[in-house]
Design a protein around this motif. Structure first.
Motif, PDB file in Angstrom:
ATOM      1  N   PRO A  35     -14.281   6.701  -1.373  1.00  0.00           N
ATOM      2  CA  PRO A  35     -14.274   5.771  -2.495  1.00  0.00           C
ATOM      3  C   PRO A  35     -12.941   6.066  -3.523  1.00  0.00           C
ATOM      4  O   PRO A  35     -12.440   5.061  -4.274  1.00  0.00           O
ATOM      5  N   ARG A  36     -12.513   7.162  -3.605  1.00  0.00           N
ATOM      6  CA  ARG A  36     -11.023   7.303  -4.398  1.00  0.00           C
ATOM      7  C   ARG A  36      -9.955   6.595  -3.695  1.00  0.00           C
ATOM      8  O   ARG A  36      -9.447   6.140  -4.438  1.00  0.00           O
ATOM      9  N   LEU A  37      -9.784   6.915  -2.517  1.00  0.00           N
ATOM     10  CA  LEU A  37      -8.767   5.958  -1.778  1.00  0.00           C
ATOM     11  C   LEU A  37      -8.934   4.452  -1.948  1.00  0.00           C
ATOM     12  O   LEU A  37      -7.731   3.731  -2.032  1.00  0.00           O
ATOM     13  N   VAL A  38     -10.124   4.204  -1.716  1.00  0.00           N
ATOM     14  CA  VAL A  38     -10.367   2.658  -2.011  1.00  0.00           C
ATOM     15  C   VAL A  38     -10.119   2.277  -3.224  1.00  0.00           C
ATOM     16  O   VAL A  38      -9.397   1.183  -3.538  1.00  0.00           O
ATOM     17  N   ARG A  39     -10.310   3.040  -4.353  1.00  0.00           N
ATOM     18  CA  ARG A  39     -10.050   2.734  -5.839  1.00  0.00           C
ATOM     19  C   ARG A  39      -8.558   2.686  -6.090  1.00  0.00           C
ATOM     20  O   ARG A  39      -8.027   1.714  -6.526  1.00  0.00           O
ATOM     21  N   ILE A  40      -7.939   3.703  -5.512  1.00  0.00           N
ATOM     22  CA  ILE A  40      -6.353   3.791  -5.824  1.00  0.00           C
ATOM     23  C   ILE A  40      -5.642   2.561  -5.004  1.00  0.00           C
ATOM     24  O   ILE A  40      -4.751   1.947  -5.524  1.00  0.00           O
ATOM     25  N   PRO A  75      -0.127   1.347   2.974  1.00  0.00           N
ATOM     26  CA  PRO A  75       0.054   0.760   4.290  1.00  0.00           C
ATOM     27  C   PRO A  75      -1.051   1.431   5.250  1.00  0.00           C
ATOM     28  O   PRO A  75      -1.694   0.625   6.029  1.00  0.00           O
ATOM     29  N   GLN A  76      -1.353   2.550   4.926  1.00  0.00           N
ATOM     30  CA  GLN A  76      -2.565   3.238   6.013  1.00  0.00           C
ATOM     31  C   GLN A  76      -3.645   2.735   5.688  1.00  0.00           C
ATOM     32  O   GLN A  76      -4.640   2.595   6.478  1.00  0.00           O
ATOM     33  N   MET A  77      -4.273   2.183   4.269  1.00  0.00           N
ATOM     34  CA  MET A  77      -5.336   1.536   4.133  1.00  0.00           C
ATOM     35  C   MET A  77      -5.337   0.080   4.853  1.00  0.00           C
ATOM     36  O   MET A  77      -6.646  -0.177   5.311  1.00  0.00           O
ATOM     37  N   ASP A 121     -10.724  -1.453  11.562  1.00  0.00           N
ATOM     38  CA  ASP A 121     -12.333  -1.453  11.291  1.00  0.00           C
ATOM     39  C   ASP A 121     -12.984  -0.093  11.180  1.00  0.00           C
ATOM     40  O   ASP A 121     -14.033  -0.027  11.388  1.00  0.00           O
ATOM     41  N   LEU A 122     -11.887   0.761  10.401  1.00  0.00           N
ATOM     42  CA  LEU A 122     -12.668   2.033  10.041  1.00  0.00           C
ATOM     43  C   LEU A 122     -13.455   1.862   8.598  1.00  0.00           C
ATOM     44  O   LEU A 122     -13.161   1.108   7.609  1.00  0.00           O
ATOM     45  N   ASP A 123     -14.773   2.397   8.630  1.00  0.00           N
ATOM     46  CA  ASP A 123     -15.758   2.409   7.923  1.00  0.00           C
ATOM     47  C   ASP A 123     -15.166   3.383   6.404  1.00  0.00           C
ATOM     48  O   ASP A 123     -14.840   4.397   6.781  1.00  0.00           O
ATOM     49  N   LEU A 124     -14.956   2.753   5.324  1.00  0.00           N
ATOM     50  CA  LEU A 124     -14.238   3.185   4.415  1.00  0.00           C
ATOM     51  C   LEU A 124     -15.362   4.012   3.061  1.00  0.00           C
ATOM     52  O   LEU A 124     -14.801   4.305   2.125  1.00  0.00           O
TER      53      LEU A 124
END
Length: 210
Positions: A184-189, A168-170, A177-180
């Motif tokens: 990369p690990r959070l994006v993958r998960i 939910p936080q992602m 519009d936070l640059d992620l």
């Protein structure tokens, strides 16, 4: 009709967490839309049962349960498969610490009632409020990225409480519009979790019109 009732709002991060947990554990429930924008959560009948006037509230086994992590803890005790935290004390503490980076440090200062206060009471414009929002997510995500595993989910092969809090936080991070690119690990998960039906069925757009 099931006797398990979730007072829910589609865009509430805390409600989103509980929906994921219910789905992962295969628990059927009825959702009652409680609009934060319309102030449904402040209705006298609701506040009489939930004095904070927040969502979610889960009505189960004759109890009115509040606070998302407390609700998930109850579900974990009642429905032990799949577990949301390990039975090992050190692993349990580690998972709770990861989850609380979001649930205790990021989310509270970015809650809708805080954002409304910044605008209505303190007179801040939307650009400043959005910058505020992104700052606190980025600060928390920097720590969580360092804590994240190099492969797999926070829970390894299966989602755990930290994964439930992350997704939910992602969603919120992208909404503002936070640059992620630094996470990369959070994006993958997040991507791996969202391949699972339990997460897909809990997503805001999936429940918005229910």
């Amino acid at each position: 009709m099931t006797d398990i009732i979730l007072y829910d709002y589609w865009r509430s991060s805390a409600s989103y967490r509980v929906r994921i947990a219910l789905n992962l554990k295969g628990v059927s429930y009825t959702a009652i839309n409680t609009s934060l924008l319309d102030g449904d959560q402040k209705a006298p009948a609701y506040v009489a049962r939930n004095p904070q006037g927040f969502v979610p509230m889960l009505c189960i086994d004759g109890h009115d349960l509040t606070q998302s992590l407390a609700i998930i803890d109850y579900l974990d005790a009642k429905y032990d498969d799949p577990p949301m935290v390990s039975s090992d004390p050190a692993e349990r503490a580690n998972t709770l610490a990861q989850a609380l980076v979001i649930a205790a440090d990021i989310h509270p200062v970015n809650n809708l009632r805080i954002l409304k206060y910044l605008k209505a009471e303190l007179g801040q414009d939307q650009e400043i409020i959005d910058t505020w929002y992104r700052h606190w997510i980025a600060e928390g995500f920097a720590a969580l990225e360092a804590l994240a595993p190099e492969s797999g989910l926070f829970g390894g092969d299966q989602p755990n409480l930290a994964d439930i809090c992350l997704v939910p936080q992602m969603y919120n991070a992208r909404r503002f519009d936070l640059d992620l690119q630094d996470f990369p690990r959070l994006v993958r998960i997040d991507a791996a979790c969202n391949q699972r039906e339990a997460f897909q069925k809990a997503a805001p757009e999936a429940v918005k019109d229910q």
